[in-house]
Enzyme design. Structure first.
Site, PDB file in Angstrom:
ATOM      1  N   HIS A 255       0.835  -1.207   0.000  1.00  0.00           N
ATOM      2  CA  HIS A 255       0.000   0.000   0.000  1.00  0.00           C
ATOM      3  C   HIS A 255       0.875   1.264   0.000  1.00  0.00           C
ATOM      4  CE1 HIS A 255      -3.767   2.217   1.130  1.00  0.00           C
ATOM      5  NE2 HIS A 255      -2.893   3.049   1.677  1.00  0.00           N
ATOM      6  N   GLU A 256       1.828   1.307   0.919  1.00  0.00           N
ATOM      7  CA  GLU A 256       2.671   2.508   1.015  1.00  0.00           C
ATOM      8  C   GLU A 256       3.597   2.643  -0.195  1.00  0.00           C
ATOM      9  OE1 GLU A 256       1.781   4.702   3.009  1.00  0.00           O
ATOM     10  OE2 GLU A 256       0.518   3.418   4.265  1.00  0.00           O
ATOM     11  N   HIS A 259       1.665   4.656  -2.656  1.00  0.00           N
ATOM     12  CA  HIS A 259       1.722   6.097  -2.374  1.00  0.00           C
ATOM     13  C   HIS A 259       3.086   6.672  -2.778  1.00  0.00           C
ATOM     14  CE1 HIS A 259      -2.043   6.790  -0.314  1.00  0.00           C
ATOM     15  NE2 HIS A 259      -1.822   5.830   0.557  1.00  0.00           N
ATOM     16  N   GLU A 285      -4.790   7.693  -2.995  1.00  0.00           N
ATOM     17  CA  GLU A 285      -5.317   6.422  -2.499  1.00  0.00           C
ATOM     18  C   GLU A 285      -5.608   5.468  -3.662  1.00  0.00           C
ATOM     19  OE1 GLU A 285      -4.974   6.061   0.596  1.00  0.00           O
ATOM     20  OE2 GLU A 285      -6.118   4.265   1.085  1.00  0.00           O
TER      21      GLU A 285
END
Ligand code: ZN
Length: 490
Positions: A255-256, A259, A285
């Site tokens: 997920h990170e 980003h 997101e």
């Protein structure tokens, strides 16, 4: 020097200083000695004061009036600086300082109230913050809608009416899917066992590499709540480890990486300008979500991950890659948004969106918030909240003044659904690469069609240019229904 050049030179320094301020925050959450809290608070407050002064510097107004753009990029730079200048100038310095002070205090009060399950300790502080946020919203809205004025900070151009329509269209299909899934005869097994920290971190690095994370411009550290920080030549990620649940570490890492790679993927020419950052929270997101869910939790990639994890941990409690895929995507009833699966996540957001709109509009008093939350949770999820820490106290957002932020999580999911449909059409053999643990074709498509543009286009336009279609909830819902019907054998 032309007015535009003056503006650009001034902005460049502001961007550099703001990047330094962000680095102080990263340091605080990762490697700062515990005893340095007060010193760091003063350092950060000093940086904020300098930044606020620069963002409201009257010379900005003069340069903005005189600046002549030579092309679309210049015009957009002027538009973005003007927007920030207008917003910063509308908020009285007293209010900005009061908000900064109250929210930094409230964070500690919230954490303690959550640990003690004592909402009564937190609600009076929340009420103070709500009053300040309403004042801020009124200053920003200039006669317009209060909630929209706050939302605009995180998702420029979006309105609550637009989001409410989107959510209304999503809710019935999500609720129906959740009921089918939870009532299905087949239910995936949980993964059990003990998974040592060092092995998890090694695998997390392997996953980050599989998703193209640039280790020459990034690094990974441990933090309580995973986040990513920075841009241009330095964008870092953090992760966390729970030794009974390796998916927590692996999927927060992916997920990170989403980003962070968005920031690293922006055209380097945009560095130190307002074009050099992700254009909105929803756009951000969308990247983290598509990396984590549509790609990372897909059958092809999990097949590769199953093998990697089996090797690393010396076997798993699950019989094969199909069972593993089902477990990774397991849907279970639960109270906590951050632990929610793909089917239920957006329903958690809808609850918060409606409650915070009522708070900002003055239709709901803070003293009635616990009751309102619990009643709404029971209605939406069919379970009674067992304790405040699992209900109204679970998220830090309102304590730090983030009203209007929650819907950007769900918007990100919707954007990710749109991007994923377009990506699959453009790269039909994507799964062959993902099954080898290579996300490169997906990452390259996202970089080319979305990430490199940074702040050049408004969020909705960015997604529509990338996908060639209007933003719609349809692709996300189609994807969820297809995926979970197959897993749960509906
Ligand atoms: Zn995120």
């Amino acid at each position: 020097m032309s007015a535009f050049d003056e503006l650009l030179a001034f902005q460049r320094q502001t961007e550099a200083l703001s990047s330094v301020a962000e680095r102080l925050g990263w340091d605080q959450e990762t490697v700062m000695p515990r005893g340095a809290t007060e010193q760091r608070a003063e350092e950060m407050a000093a940086m904020e004061a300098v930044l606020h002064e620069r963002r409201t510097d009257p010379r900005l107004g003069e340069w903005l009036d005189q600046a002549v753009p030579e092309d679309d990029e210049d015009a957009r730079i002027i538009e973005l600086i003007a927007r920030d200048f207008r917003r910063a100038s509308r908020i009285p310095a007293r209010l900005a300082m009061e908000l900064a002070r109250q929210t930094s205090l409230a964070q500690g009060v919230w954490a303690e109230a959550r640990a003690k399950d004592a909402p009564e300790d937190f609600l009076p502080v929340l009420n103070d913050i709500l009053m300040l946020k309403r004042e801020e919203a009124a200053a920003l809205a200039d006669g317009g809608d209060l909630y929209d004025a706050l939302l605009d900070d995180y998702e420029p151009g979006a309105t609550q009416a637009q989001i409410a329509r989107l959510f209304d269209a999503m809710r019935p299909r999500l609720v129906a899917l959740r009921e089918d899934v939870l009532g299905a005869d087949y239910q995936p097994e949980p993964l059990t066992g003990h998974f040592p920290q060092e092995t998890q971190l090694r695998l997390a690095r392997t996953c980050a590499t599989a998703f193209g994370y640039d280790w020459t411009r990034g690094r990974m550290d441990i933090a309580v709540h995973p986040f990513s920080s920075g841009r241009w030549q330095d964008s870092r990620i953090t992760t966390r480890v729970v030794e009974t649940d390796p998916f927590n570490c692996l999927y927060s890492t992916i997920h990170e990486v989403g980003h962070s790679s968005y920031e690293l993927g922006i055209d380097p020419d945009y560095a130190f300008t307002p074009l050099g950052r992700g254009v909105s929270m929803g756009a951000h997101e969308s990247q983290s979500r598509i990396y984590e869910n549509q790609l990372g939790r897909g059958r092809a990639f999990t097949g590769w991950l199953y093998q990697r994890m089996s090797d690393a941990f010396g076997g798993l409690s699950l019989p094969d890659a199909d069972a593993f895929y089902a477990t990774v995507n397991r849907v279970t009833p639960g109270f906590i948004r951050t632990e929610a699966d793909e089917v239920q996540y957006n329903l958690h957001i809808m609850l918060r969106f409606d409650l915070e709109r009522d708070l900002i509009a003055g239709r709901l008093d803070v003293e009635d918030l616990v009751e309102a939350w619990n009643a709404r949770f029971l209605r939406d999820f069919g379970v009674a909240v067992d304790r405040p820490a699992n209900g109204v106290l679970q998220d830090v957002h309102w304590a730090v003044g983030l009203f209007g932020y929650f819907p950007t999580y769900a918007l990100g999911n919707v954007y990710a659904g749109c991007l994923h449909a377009a990506l699959r059409a453009a790269v039909p053999d994507l799964d062959e690469a993902l099954a080898r643990g290579e996300a490169d074709p997906a990452v390259e498509w996202l970089r080319e069609n979305m990430q490199r543009h940074g702040g050049l286009y408004p969020p909705r336009e960015l997604i529509e240019r990338a996908t060639g279609a209007e933003v719609s909830e349809q692709p996300l819902l189609d994807y969820l229904e297809e995926k979970f019907s197959a897993i749960y054998r509906l």
